[in-house]
Design a protein around this motif. Structure first.
Motif, PDB file in Angstrom:
ATOM      1  N   UNK A 138     -21.036 -25.611   1.921  1.00  0.00           N
ATOM      2  CA  UNK A 138     -20.005 -26.371   1.226  1.00  0.00           C
ATOM      3  C   UNK A 138     -18.917 -25.417   0.767  1.00  0.00           C
ATOM      4  N   UNK A 139     -17.707 -25.725   1.135  1.00  0.00           N
ATOM      5  CA  UNK A 139     -16.536 -25.015   0.642  1.00  0.00           C
ATOM      6  C   UNK A 139     -15.741 -26.041  -0.147  1.00  0.00           C
ATOM      7  N   UNK A 140     -15.436 -25.712  -1.392  1.00  0.00           N
ATOM      8  CA  UNK A 140     -14.743 -26.687  -2.225  1.00  0.00           C
ATOM      9  C   UNK A 140     -13.814 -25.989  -3.194  1.00  0.00           C
ATOM     10  N   UNK A 141     -12.886 -26.775  -3.705  1.00  0.00           N
ATOM     11  CA  UNK A 141     -11.963 -26.311  -4.730  1.00  0.00           C
ATOM     12  C   UNK A 141     -11.702 -27.501  -5.641  1.00  0.00           C
ATOM     13  N   UNK A 142     -12.073 -27.405  -6.916  1.00  0.00           N
ATOM     14  CA  UNK A 142     -11.780 -28.502  -7.839  1.00  0.00           C
ATOM     15  C   UNK A 142     -10.277 -28.779  -7.882  1.00  0.00           C
ATOM     16  N   UNK A 143      -9.932 -30.033  -8.078  1.00  0.00           N
ATOM     17  CA  UNK A 143      -8.524 -30.460  -8.049  1.00  0.00           C
ATOM     18  C   UNK A 143      -7.665 -29.709  -9.062  1.00  0.00           C
ATOM     19  N   UNK A 144      -8.203 -29.397 -10.220  1.00  0.00           N
ATOM     20  CA  UNK A 144      -7.411 -28.735 -11.257  1.00  0.00           C
ATOM     21  C   UNK A 144      -7.813 -27.269 -11.416  1.00  0.00           C
ATOM     22  N   UNK A 145      -8.106 -26.612 -10.323  1.00  0.00           N
ATOM     23  CA  UNK A 145      -8.566 -25.218 -10.362  1.00  0.00           C
ATOM     24  C   UNK A 145      -7.538 -24.294 -11.008  1.00  0.00           C
ATOM     25  N   UNK A 146      -6.287 -24.660 -10.991  1.00  0.00           N
ATOM     26  CA  UNK A 146      -5.200 -23.835 -11.537  1.00  0.00           C
ATOM     27  C   UNK A 146      -5.038 -24.014 -13.051  1.00  0.00           C
ATOM     28  N   UNK A 147      -5.639 -25.065 -13.597  1.00  0.00           N
ATOM     29  CA  UNK A 147      -5.413 -25.396 -15.011  1.00  0.00           C
ATOM     30  C   UNK A 147      -6.116 -24.421 -15.957  1.00  0.00           C
ATOM     31  N   UNK A 148      -5.562 -24.220 -17.158  1.00  0.00           N
ATOM     32  CA  UNK A 148      -6.232 -23.374 -18.144  1.00  0.00           C
ATOM     33  C   UNK A 148      -7.632 -23.919 -18.448  1.00  0.00           C
ATOM     34  N   UNK A 149      -8.606 -23.036 -18.510  1.00  0.00           N
ATOM     35  CA  UNK A 149      -9.980 -23.448 -18.793  1.00  0.00           C
ATOM     36  C   UNK A 149     -10.741 -23.946 -17.583  1.00  0.00           C
ATOM     37  N   UNK A 157     -42.793 -24.907   5.115  1.00  0.00           N
ATOM     38  CA  UNK A 157     -41.976 -26.073   4.826  1.00  0.00           C
ATOM     39  C   UNK A 157     -40.646 -25.907   5.541  1.00  0.00           C
ATOM     40  N   UNK A 158     -39.990 -27.014   5.821  1.00  0.00           N
ATOM     41  CA  UNK A 158     -38.663 -26.874   6.413  1.00  0.00           C
ATOM     42  C   UNK A 158     -37.770 -26.052   5.487  1.00  0.00           C
ATOM     43  N   UNK A 159     -37.131 -25.074   6.047  1.00  0.00           N
ATOM     44  CA  UNK A 159     -36.274 -24.199   5.245  1.00  0.00           C
ATOM     45  C   UNK A 159     -34.902 -24.841   5.097  1.00  0.00           C
ATOM     46  N   UNK A 160     -34.255 -24.534   4.009  1.00  0.00           N
ATOM     47  CA  UNK A 160     -32.914 -25.037   3.767  1.00  0.00           C
ATOM     48  C   UNK A 160     -32.174 -23.999   2.961  1.00  0.00           C
ATOM     49  N   UNK A 161     -30.973 -23.753   3.335  1.00  0.00           N
ATOM     50  CA  UNK A 161     -30.159 -22.811   2.589  1.00  0.00           C
ATOM     51  C   UNK A 161     -28.839 -23.493   2.250  1.00  0.00           C
ATOM     52  N   UNK A 162     -28.339 -23.215   1.084  1.00  0.00           N
ATOM     53  CA  UNK A 162     -27.037 -23.765   0.702  1.00  0.00           C
ATOM     54  C   UNK A 162     -26.147 -22.608   0.274  1.00  0.00           C
ATOM     55  N   UNK A 163     -24.937 -22.661   0.731  1.00  0.00           N
ATOM     56  CA  UNK A 163     -23.951 -21.667   0.303  1.00  0.00           C
ATOM     57  C   UNK A 163     -22.816 -22.419  -0.348  1.00  0.00           C
ATOM     58  N   UNK A 164     -22.521 -22.080  -1.569  1.00  0.00           N
ATOM     59  CA  UNK A 164     -21.387 -22.708  -2.250  1.00  0.00           C
ATOM     60  C   UNK A 164     -20.331 -21.653  -2.475  1.00  0.00           C
TER      61      UNK A 164
END
Length: 86
Positions: A26-37, A78-85
């Motif tokens: 998953x590659x993501x960027x929150x909509x308000x990533x530029x906002x203070x806080x 068990x079935x292996x699963x990897x997540x990269x954020x």
């Protein structure tokens, strides 16, 4: 549009050790990533929520696709699963 300015979710499947390795990237960027806080909001709310969602997915994959027993009665991995954020 949702809470993300960018959301790209890729699934890959790879044969491994007699089973299948399932990966979510998953590659993501929150909509308000530029906002203070925004960094605090991301670390305090967004990232934990995504981890919870993918932990649930991992549990469901293990429940739906339990380990198989071989002819000797040993249980395979068990079935292996990897997540990269990123």
């Amino acid at each position: 549009r949702g809470p993300y300015a960018l959301w790209h979710h890729e699934h890959t499947f790879e044969a491994r050790d007699g089973g299948t390795l399932v990966r979510d990237r998953v590659t993501y960027c929150p909509a308000l990533a530029w906002a203070p806080g925004a960094g605090w909001v991301h670390r305090g709310f967004v990232q934990p929520e995504l981890r919870r969602i993918f932990a649930y997915r991992r549990e469901q994959m293990a429940r739906l696709f339990p380990p198989r027993r071989n002819e000797a009665g040993a249980t395979g991995q068990r079935p292996a699963r990897a997540a990269a954020m990123t």
